[in-house]
Design an enzyme around this catalytic site. Structure first.
Site, short mmCIF file in Angstrom:
data_model
loop_
_atom_site.label_atom_id
_atom_site.label_comp_id
_atom_site.label_asym_id
_atom_site.label_seq_id
_atom_site.Cartn_x
_atom_site.Cartn_y
_atom_site.Cartn_z
N GLY A 226 0.84 -1.55 0.17
CA GLY A 226 0.03 -0.34 0.15
C GLY A 226 0.67 0.67 0.48
N GLU A 267 5.99 -5.39 2.44
CA GLU A 267 4.69 -6.11 0.72
C GLU A 267 4.41 -5.21 0.34
OE1 GLU A 267 2.73 -10.08 1.81
OE2 GLU A 267 0.97 -8.64 1.64
N PRO A 268 5.57 -4.39 -0.30
CA PRO A 268 4.97 -3.03 -1.38
C PRO A 268 5.12 -3.86 -2.61
CG PRO A 268 7.37 -3.59 -0.92
CD PRO A 268 6.77 -4.11 0.05
N GLY A 269 4.28 -3.37 -2.94
CA GLY A 269 4.24 -3.83 -4.73
C GLY A 269 4.64 -2.69 -5.96
N ARG A 306 -5.46 1.39 -15.73
CA ARG A 306 -5.25 2.62 -14.71
C ARG A 306 -6.15 3.98 -14.66
NH1 ARG A 306 -2.40 4.39 -11.28
NH2 ARG A 306 -2.75 3.40 -9.66
N TYR A 310 -9.64 2.85 -12.88
CA TYR A 310 -9.69 4.08 -11.40
C TYR A 310 -9.74 5.97 -11.30
CZ TYR A 310 -7.58 0.19 -10.17
OH TYR A 310 -7.12 -2.08 -10.04
N CYS A 339 -11.60 0.35 -30.35
CA CYS A 339 -13.12 0.90 -30.74
C CYS A 339 -13.45 1.24 -29.23
CB CYS A 339 -13.59 -0.28 -31.37
SG CYS A 339 -14.85 0.01 -32.01
N TYR A 375 0.73 -2.21 -12.01
CA TYR A 375 -0.01 -2.82 -12.17
C TYR A 375 -0.83 -2.26 -13.53
CZ TYR A 375 -0.41 -3.56 -7.16
OH TYR A 375 -0.03 -4.18 -5.86
#
Ligand code: LLP
Length: 422
Positions: A226, A267-269, A306, A310, A339, A375
């Protein structure tokens, strides 16, 4: 404070035009040095466990493994990716952890048969794992009753979240684990992605309460992921020191309570890979409609979802073919080839199209979507039968292809026209 250029000619010392020529567009390019730097930022934590869902290319996993990161997996194939990238199974702390809210048949088999450590996010997982792996250690992922994220869709805590074991059900879970002779050796909380520091801090006290309830079988706690990264001009970097100190205090209090060491994992991504990644696209059309100017690219939400999902903001830059870094700027709408009218990179949550101030540019020039390493590729799709993009890793000024662009044959592999009787 972060600054992002609106013109660039290089990525990590390599010419963007050269990258586009060599690997074609659209292409994701990652800068290995940025990943290494971000990992080093987190050195105070005992262990950094990379949430590979953010960018799971084998070369990225291998890079992080060689630099000492552990890895998190959320599916059977993510576990297999970790193994394929050279992660071992045995070790303390476990090199690979499976974190999920369910097991499918294949992930359960892998965790049981290959002895991969499990972080259970539901009572059903405890039941299913316990039924086949009595005596093993497990971690519990707890939903502390609140959550926060950069978007409602990335909030992973609170009573409407499907993630984790609801904090009020902890006692039942401990009883269930004991019945199966499972040892709860670790606790984990992840309240959401891109949360601010204030919200992330709240997790510490929730963790302490839960750990006291579980007792001294707890030897590790995980902050979850996060950690935010600066996506916009002027965004501050997160205060990692403040974040670490809070967690370290929590850990120390637990250690003195339990009388043994407690490992502190993070635990980062996104934090490790977002800023390393660039999506290079070619401008294929410049449209003027009423007072709107559109740059239409050969990359769309099939490559980077993304913005449409979002309303996420990504910095963008133009690659001037004449090297002029001071071209006049204009307000433009940046869109893709799909399209579908939502295929717009400059949009806000709710689908509202907005403009971006970018230098004038022409068809055939390149546009770089920045901070696209997390992501990005992994959420890509084949919509409109567009192939998944190539991925390239730049290491010490040299560009390496780490995933070939999909071919038409790759795209239709597995499709079958049945022999129907007429
Ligand atoms: N740990 C767990 C259990 C998670 O569910 C996640 C992310 C992470 C760690 C890593 O979170 P990070 O440090 O990357 O924020 N697709 C969204 C993000 C969804 C994240 C899902 N879980 C986006 O593009 O913003």
């Amino acid at each position: 404070m972060s600054t992002f250029p609106t013109s660039r000619t290089e990525i990590a010392g390599v010419s963007v035009a050269e990258l586009a020529r060599r690997f074609d567009t659209p292409v994701f390019v990652y800068d290995a040095a940025v990943i290494a730097r971000r990992l080093t930022d987190l050195v105070a934590f005992d262990h950094v466990r990379y949430a590979q869902k953010a960018c799971s290319n084998l070369a990225i996993l291998d890079l992080l493994r060689r630099q000492g990161a552990l890895v998190d997996a959320v599916s059977a194939f993510e576990m297999r990716r970790a193994l394929a990238a050279g992660y071992q199974i045995d070790g303390c702390p476990p090199p690979i952890v499976y974190t999920a809210d369910i097991f499918d048949a294949e992930s359960l088999d892998l965790c049981v048969d290959r002895s991969i450590h499990v972080n259970c996010g539901s009572t059903d997982m405890i039941e299913q794992f316990g039924g086949r792996a009595a005596g093993r250690e497990i971690t519990l992922r707890i939903n502390p009753g609140f959550g926060h994220g950069h978007n409602r869709k990335t909030n992973t805590g609170g009573k409407q979240s499907k993630h984790g074991i609801w904090h009020e059900q902890l006692a039942d879970c401990l009883e269930l684990a004991a019945r199966h002779r499972l040892i709860v050796s670790g606790l984990h909380m992840h309240i959401g992605s891109g949360a601010d520091l204030e919200h992330l801090r709240e997790v510490c006290s929730a963790m302490e309460r839960v750990a006291m309830e579980v007792g001294d079988s707890v030897h590790s706690i995980s902050t979850g992921g996060g950690l935010p990264v600066p996506y916009r001009e002027g965004d501050d970097r997160v205060d990692l020191n403040a974040y670490y100190m809070l967690w370290d205090d929590t850990r120390k209090r637990l250690e003195s309570q339990f009388g043994h060491p407690v490992r502190l994992e993070t635990e980062p991504g996104r934090y490790l890979v977002a800023e390393s990644g660039f999506l290079i696209a070619e401008i294929r059309a410049v449209k003027r409609q009423a007072d709107n100017v559109f740059y239409l690219l050969d990359a769309g939400f099939n490559n980077l979802a993304r913005p449409i999902i979002y309303g996420a903001y990504h910095p963008m830059s133009i690659v001037p073919s004449d090297g002029d870094m001071n071209r006049p700027e204009q307000d433009v709408i940046v869109g893709g080839p799909l399209c579908e009218s939502g295929d717009i990179f400059t949009q806000e949550e709710g689908g509202y199209v907005v403009t971006r101030r970018l230098p004038e540019a022409a068809v055939g020039e390149f546009l770089v979507v920045e901070c696209a390493g997390a992501y990005g590729f992994v959420m890509g799709s084949n919509y409109n039968s567009r192939p998944l993009a190539a991925e390239v890793l730049i290491h010490d000024g040299r560009a390496h292809l780490i995933r070939a662009r999909e071919t038409f044959e790759d795209l239709i592999r597995g499709e079958v026209i049945p022999e129907c009787s007429t």
